[in-house]
Design a protein around this motif. Structure first.
Motif, PDB file in Angstrom:
ATOM      1  N   THR A 129       2.132   5.854  -8.146  1.00 39.13           N
ATOM      2  CA  THR A 129       3.587   5.772  -8.056  1.00 39.13           C
ATOM      3  C   THR A 129       4.095   6.625  -6.915  1.00 39.13           C
ATOM      4  OG1 THR A 129       3.525   5.659 -10.457  1.00 39.13           O
ATOM      5  CG2 THR A 129       5.687   5.833  -9.436  1.00 39.13           C
ATOM      6  N   GLN A 130       4.896   6.022  -6.044  1.00 37.96           N
ATOM      7  CA  GLN A 130       5.449   6.764  -4.916  1.00 37.96           C
ATOM      8  C   GLN A 130       6.963   6.835  -5.025  1.00 37.96           C
ATOM      9  OE1 GLN A 130       4.121   4.895  -1.214  1.00 37.96           O
ATOM     10  NE2 GLN A 130       2.558   6.483  -1.022  1.00 37.96           N
ATOM     11  N   MET A 131       7.541   7.724  -4.223  1.00 42.85           N
ATOM     12  CA  MET A 131       8.979   7.685  -4.034  1.00 42.85           C
ATOM     13  C   MET A 131       9.248   7.778  -2.536  1.00 42.85           C
ATOM     14  SD  MET A 131      12.091   9.911  -5.643  1.00 42.85           S
ATOM     15  CE  MET A 131      12.342   8.967  -7.128  1.00 42.85           C
ATOM     16  N   GLU A 132       9.965   6.780  -2.053  1.00 44.62           N
ATOM     17  CA  GLU A 132      10.274   6.675  -0.630  1.00 44.62           C
ATOM     18  C   GLU A 132      11.709   7.123  -0.403  1.00 44.62           C
ATOM     19  OE1 GLU A 132       7.820   5.418   1.151  1.00 44.62           O
ATOM     20  OE2 GLU A 132       8.738   5.350   3.124  1.00 44.62           O
ATOM     21  N   GLY A 133      11.968   7.676   0.786  1.00 43.11           N
ATOM     22  CA  GLY A 133      13.354   8.007   1.135  1.00 43.11           C
ATOM     23  C   GLY A 133      13.639   7.574   2.556  1.00 43.11           C
ATOM     24  N   THR A 185       0.829  -1.211   0.000  1.00 41.26           N
ATOM     25  CA  THR A 185       0.000   0.000   0.000  1.00 41.26           C
ATOM     26  C   THR A 185       0.860   1.255   0.000  1.00 41.26           C
ATOM     27  OG1 THR A 185      -0.066  -0.096   2.407  1.00 41.26           O
ATOM     28  CG2 THR A 185      -1.877  -1.134   1.219  1.00 41.26           C
ATOM     29  N   HIS A 186       2.165   1.077   0.209  1.00 44.87           N
ATOM     30  CA  HIS A 186       3.103   2.194   0.136  1.00 44.87           C
ATOM     31  C   HIS A 186       4.507   1.642  -0.088  1.00 44.87           C
ATOM     32  CE1 HIS A 186       3.271   2.016   4.865  1.00 44.87           C
ATOM     33  NE2 HIS A 186       3.431   0.846   4.319  1.00 44.87           N
ATOM     34  N   THR A 187       5.418   2.510  -0.508  1.00 35.21           N
ATOM     35  CA  THR A 187       6.795   2.064  -0.745  1.00 35.21           C
ATOM     36  C   THR A 187       7.607   2.042   0.547  1.00 35.21           C
ATOM     37  OG1 THR A 187       7.226   4.334  -1.454  1.00 35.21           O
ATOM     38  CG2 THR A 187       6.983   2.678  -3.192  1.00 35.21           C
ATOM     39  N   SER A 188       6.977   2.351   1.689  1.00 34.90           N
ATOM     40  CA  SER A 188       7.699   2.313   2.966  1.00 34.90           C
ATOM     41  C   SER A 188       8.226   0.910   3.276  1.00 34.90           C
ATOM     42  CB  SER A 188       6.791   2.800   4.105  1.00 34.90           C
ATOM     43  OG  SER A 188       6.385   4.130   3.870  1.00 34.90           O
ATOM     44  N   THR A 189       7.665  -0.100   2.618  1.00 32.97           N
ATOM     45  CA  THR A 189       8.186  -1.474   2.764  1.00 32.97           C
ATOM     46  C   THR A 189       9.677  -1.536   2.442  1.00 32.97           C
ATOM     47  OG1 THR A 189       7.545  -1.868   0.478  1.00 32.97           O
ATOM     48  CG2 THR A 189       5.983  -2.547   2.161  1.00 32.97           C
ATOM     49  N   ALA A 221      12.540   9.525   7.349  1.00 30.50           N
ATOM     50  CA  ALA A 221      11.943   8.867   6.182  1.00 30.50           C
ATOM     51  C   ALA A 221      10.932   9.830   5.575  1.00 30.50           C
ATOM     52  CB  ALA A 221      11.264   7.565   6.587  1.00 30.50           C
ATOM     53  N   PHE A 222      10.728   9.682   4.291  1.00 22.76           N
ATOM     54  CA  PHE A 222       9.701  10.498   3.631  1.00 22.76           C
ATOM     55  C   PHE A 222       9.093   9.702   2.489  1.00 22.76           C
ATOM     56  CE2 PHE A 222      13.821  11.573   1.750  1.00 22.76           C
ATOM     57  CZ  PHE A 222      13.600  11.333   0.400  1.00 22.76           C
ATOM     58  N   GLY A 223       7.940  10.121   2.062  1.00 17.41           N
ATOM     59  CA  GLY A 223       7.301   9.472   0.914  1.00 17.41           C
ATOM     60  C   GLY A 223       6.387  10.461   0.225  1.00 17.41           C
ATOM     61  N   PHE A 224       6.386  10.412  -1.099  1.00 13.44           N
ATOM     62  CA  PHE A 224       5.444  11.286  -1.817  1.00 13.44           C
ATOM     63  C   PHE A 224       4.967  10.578  -3.082  1.00 13.44           C
ATOM     64  CE2 PHE A 224       9.805  12.695  -2.624  1.00 13.44           C
ATOM     65  CZ  PHE A 224       9.908  12.534  -4.000  1.00 13.44           C
ATOM     66  N   TYR A 268      -0.354   0.385  -4.159  1.00 12.70           N
ATOM     67  CA  TYR A 268      -1.707  -0.059  -4.536  1.00 12.70           C
ATOM     68  C   TYR A 268      -2.674   0.179  -3.381  1.00 12.70           C
ATOM     69  CZ  TYR A 268       1.214  -2.611  -7.827  1.00 12.70           C
ATOM     70  OH  TYR A 268       2.142  -2.952  -8.767  1.00 12.70           O
ATOM     71  N   ARG A 269      -3.827   0.702  -3.697  1.00 11.52           N
ATOM     72  CA  ARG A 269      -4.867   0.838  -2.669  1.00 11.52           C
ATOM     73  C   ARG A 269      -6.218   0.574  -3.302  1.00 11.52           C
ATOM     74  NH1 ARG A 269      -2.415   5.977   0.686  1.00 11.52           N
ATOM     75  NH2 ARG A 269      -0.369   5.002   0.848  1.00 11.52           N
ATOM     76  N   ARG A 270      -7.122   0.031  -2.450  1.00  9.79           N
ATOM     77  CA  ARG A 270      -8.439  -0.285  -2.991  1.00  9.79           C
ATOM     78  C   ARG A 270      -9.307   0.957  -2.978  1.00  9.79           C
ATOM     79  NH1 ARG A 270     -10.735  -6.205  -1.525  1.00  9.79           N
ATOM     80  NH2 ARG A 270     -12.870  -5.527  -1.894  1.00  9.79           N
TER      81      ARG A 270
HETATM   82  N1  PHE Z   1       4.057   5.796   3.516  1.00  9.07           N
HETATM   83  C1  PHE Z   1       3.371   7.035   3.768  1.00  9.07           C
HETATM   84  C2  PHE Z   1       2.143   7.086   2.856  1.00  9.07           C
HETATM   85  O1  PHE Z   1       2.050   6.326   1.929  1.00  9.07           O
HETATM   86  C3  PHE Z   1       4.238   8.234   3.495  1.00  9.07           C
HETATM   87  C4  PHE Z   1       5.392   8.321   4.453  1.00  9.07           C
HETATM   88  C5  PHE Z   1       6.611   7.754   4.123  1.00  9.07           C
HETATM   89  C6  PHE Z   1       5.270   8.990   5.649  1.00  9.07           C
HETATM   90  C7  PHE Z   1       7.675   7.859   4.987  1.00  9.07           C
HETATM   91  C8  PHE Z   1       6.327   9.100   6.521  1.00  9.07           C
HETATM   92  C9  PHE Z   1       7.523   8.538   6.181  1.00  9.07           C
HETATM   93  O2  PHE Z   1       1.259   7.892   3.056  1.00  9.07           O
END
Ligand code: PHE
Length: 337
Positions: free
Chosen positions: A207-211, A167-171, A305-308, A193-195
């Motif tokens: 599409t996400q980008m994780e850091g 559901t997010h690239t935080s994996t 960490a970040f994600g957008f 992916y989200r329902r």
């Molecule tokens: N994974 C979060 C999301 O999909 C975004 C996020 C990533 C938040 C990393 C904090 C740190 O909404």
């Protein structure tokens, strides 16, 4: 024999001139130059002429054969040219040709490449993880308890065996820390992916980008500096940001990043463009448990960490009102990038 040759020459040249197609030319050739053709017959007869006449008649015979051969070739070429001219009669060869249509990278791919370039300059390496994940990497390791709404079957695509589409690239944060001890500094672009009900602002796949950056002494100031540098590179040095307190299970403190819409000619509104925060020590503990060591000692290391969402960024950057435009594959849309 002289007059015979003269006659043959005149007759054959007349027939060649009258031949209307390649087949007719060939018939004339066989008639005069073929193995049993008339000119070939005269060559046989040369054996019987007198010694004095031989040189003169031989020369004449050769000339005749050469003249007929040349006339045959000429007629053939002329007929072929005429056939070509007929075939192209309706074609205007001076018209411009059909230019080949050049494709281009998808706008999301273009934005992703730009983002990777910017983070590369800050020392972030590319990392990757699977789209099909287990619940542990997607939720448990990220401090997201079993009763958290994100784990609801209504929000996520589960496979029969219990795995799910991430559901997010935080994996990829977790997968990276499992494999490598600190310091780590990675970005991970990829599908999530989200329902969601598909509408102008939601897709079931986006599409996400994780850091992730973990080292000794990493602070909120580093997080702010890194994201502000990144977004200023994208949007220009005057872009204005706001870090708003927020909640994510796996970061503490957590923020959402807003940008002043003026950076895209959108006036004074604030637009949310990223989630971020300091890695929660509970996440380090989960990772240590899996690694069976204390590489991510929360007393020693901190991280952010970040994600957008790249689709969302592309939408606000280019003023695209409907996210579905990115998946419709309409050339008229795509060709503008
Ligand atoms: N994974 C979060 C999301 O999909 C975004 C996020 C990533 C938040 C990393 C904090 C740190 O909404």
């Amino acid at each position: 024999m002289d007059s015979q040759l003269e006659q043959l020459r005149a007759a054959s040249l007349a027939e060649i001139a009258a031949a209307g197609d390649e087949g007719a030319v060939e018939t004339v050739r066989v008639k005069y130059l073929g193995r049993s053709g008339s000119i070939s017959g005269l060559s046989e007869a040369m054996k019987t002429v007198s010694k004095e006449d031989k040189p003169r008649l031989g020369k004449l015979l050769n000339e005749t054969r050469n003249a007929v051969t040349a006339a045959l070739d000429e007629r053939k070429t002329a007929l072929a040219a005429a056939a070509d001219a007929l075939a192209f009669a309706d074609v205007d060869v001076t018209l411009p040709g059909t230019a080949p249509q050049l494709g281009s990278l998808h706008p999301i791919t273009q934005l992703q490449d730009r983002a990777i370039q910017i983070f590369r300059r800050m020392g972030f390496a590319l990392a990757d993880g699977p789209d099909i994940e287990d619940e542990w990497h997607c939720f448990d390791a990220l401090n997201t308890p079993a009763d958290h709404p994100a784990r609801n079957e209504q929000d996520t695509f589960y496979l029969p065996d219990g795995r799910l589409l991430r559901t997010h690239t935080s994996t990829v944060q977790i997968r990276t820390m499992e494999k490598a001890a600190p310091p780590v500094r990675i970005i991970a672009p990829g599908a999530a992916y989200r329902r969601d009900e598909i509408d102008a602002t939601h897709l079931a796949q986006f599409t996400q980008m994780e850091g992730l950056y973990v080292d000794e002494g990493v602070s909120v100031a580093d997080l702010k500096g890194t994201l502000e540098f990144f977004f200023r590179e994208l949007f220009g040095s005057d872009a204005k940001f706001r870090f708003r307190p927020h909640f994510f299970p796996f970061t503490e403190p957590s923020f959402e990043v807003d940008i002043k819409a003026g950076a895209f000619g959108g006036g004074e509104r604030w637009l949310e463009i990223a989630g971020c925060g300091m890695v929660d020590p509970a996440v380090f503990e989960q990772v240590n448990g899996r690694r069976r060591d204390t590489a991510y000692d929360p007393e020693k290391y901190t991280g952010f960490a970040f994600g957008f969402g790249l689709d969302r960024l592309a939408m606000i950057m280019s003023g695209v009102p409907d996210i579905r435009a990115f998946t419709d594959n309409d050339q008229r849309f795509l060709a503008q990038f």
